[in-house]
Write an enzyme that holds these catalytic residues in place. Structure first.
Site, short mmCIF file in Angstrom:
data_model
loop_
_atom_site.label_atom_id
_atom_site.label_comp_id
_atom_site.label_asym_id
_atom_site.label_seq_id
_atom_site.Cartn_x
_atom_site.Cartn_y
_atom_site.Cartn_z
N ASP A 8 0.75 -1.20 -0.09
CA ASP A 8 0.10 -0.01 0.11
C ASP A 8 0.79 1.23 -0.03
O ASP A 8 1.70 1.20 0.67
CB ASP A 8 -0.69 0.12 1.31
N ASP A 129 -15.36 -4.24 -2.07
CA ASP A 129 -14.92 -3.77 -0.62
C ASP A 129 -16.23 -3.73 0.13
O ASP A 129 -17.24 -2.95 -0.19
CB ASP A 129 -14.25 -2.42 -0.37
#
Length: 237
Positions: A8, A129
């Site tokens: 990330d 998500d």
């Protein structure tokens, strides 16, 4: 089953968030490319990269870093975060990535996904998500009106072949994946499902094998040495 080590990127650095909260950031390395090389050397077969700044701002921010990652490794790379236009997809692919993950924009505009799939085929991946089974958008700040499974079916009907399915409530917690949700998704749609969220041990990874997912994204557990990548890759082969 494949293991996808996660990188990330925020402010050019390699970080992890807790439950997707931008206020809860831990920095694990200054160079995402060096981190990618490390994961490749330990057996990582596919690198999963998220442009967190991009997800928040709605456009690609860390393209140079993604380019560096693609140059640094010989394994394929997939990336998401802030993909909103065909130009965004082009820009990511020109960095050298193999697959581009569309999240928020897919929920708002299925036509965009259709165009992208027509042009790029299996290079397009949809990121779903979920918060309590509902699809979350905009860096997880909002929830849509779709259930994750309904939305996945819609995406597969327009040609999507791979879905990254994240359970937000488990993400970054190391408390274990939502195996039941992953299995439900695998059974509901004819696509490769990549599980994401909650991995904190080798046992957690093994628990997903029987769900039928194509792969699992492992982030924080690698960075905190809760999972040894080489051992994990061998265990699921």
């Amino acid at each position: 089953m494949r293991i996808y080590p996660a990188i990330d990127i925020k402010d050019g650095k390699c970080v992890r968030l807790f439950k997707g909260q931008f206020s809860d950031v831990t920095v694990y390395g200054e160079s995402p490319a060096d981190m990618a090389k490390k994961w490749e050397s330990l057996g990582g077969e596919f690198i999963h990269v998220v442009d967190l700044d991009g997800a928040l701002k709605g456009h690609g921010v860390n393209e140079e870093k993604i380019k560096e990652i693609c140059k640094a490794v010989n394994v394929p790379v997939q990336t998401g975060g802030g993909i909103r236009t065909m130009e965004d997809i082009d820009a990511k692919l020109s960095c050298g990535v193999d697959r581009v993950i569309i999240g928020t924009k897919a929920v708002a505009d299925s036509n965009f996904v259709k165009q992208a799939v027509e042009k790029y085929g299996k290079k397009i991946v949809i990121g779903i998500d979920a918060k309590n089974g509902m699809v979350a958008i905009e860096g997880w700040e909002k929830t849509s009106n779709f259930t994750a499974v309904e939305f996945a079916k819609q995406m597969v009907s327009i040609g999507v072949q791979t879905i990254v399915y994240t359970d937000i409530s488990t993400d970054g917690t190391l408390a274990g994946p939502n195996a039941a949700a992953m299995e439900e998704m695998v059974k509901a749609v004819d696509a490769d499902i990549i599980a994401s969220g909650g991995i904190g041990s080798l046992e957690h990874i093994k628990s997903l094998v029987k769900t039928g997912v194509e792969g699992v994204i492992v982030g924080k557990a690698l960075y905190t040495n809760k999972v040894n990548l080489t051992t994990a890759v061998k265990a699921v082969k």
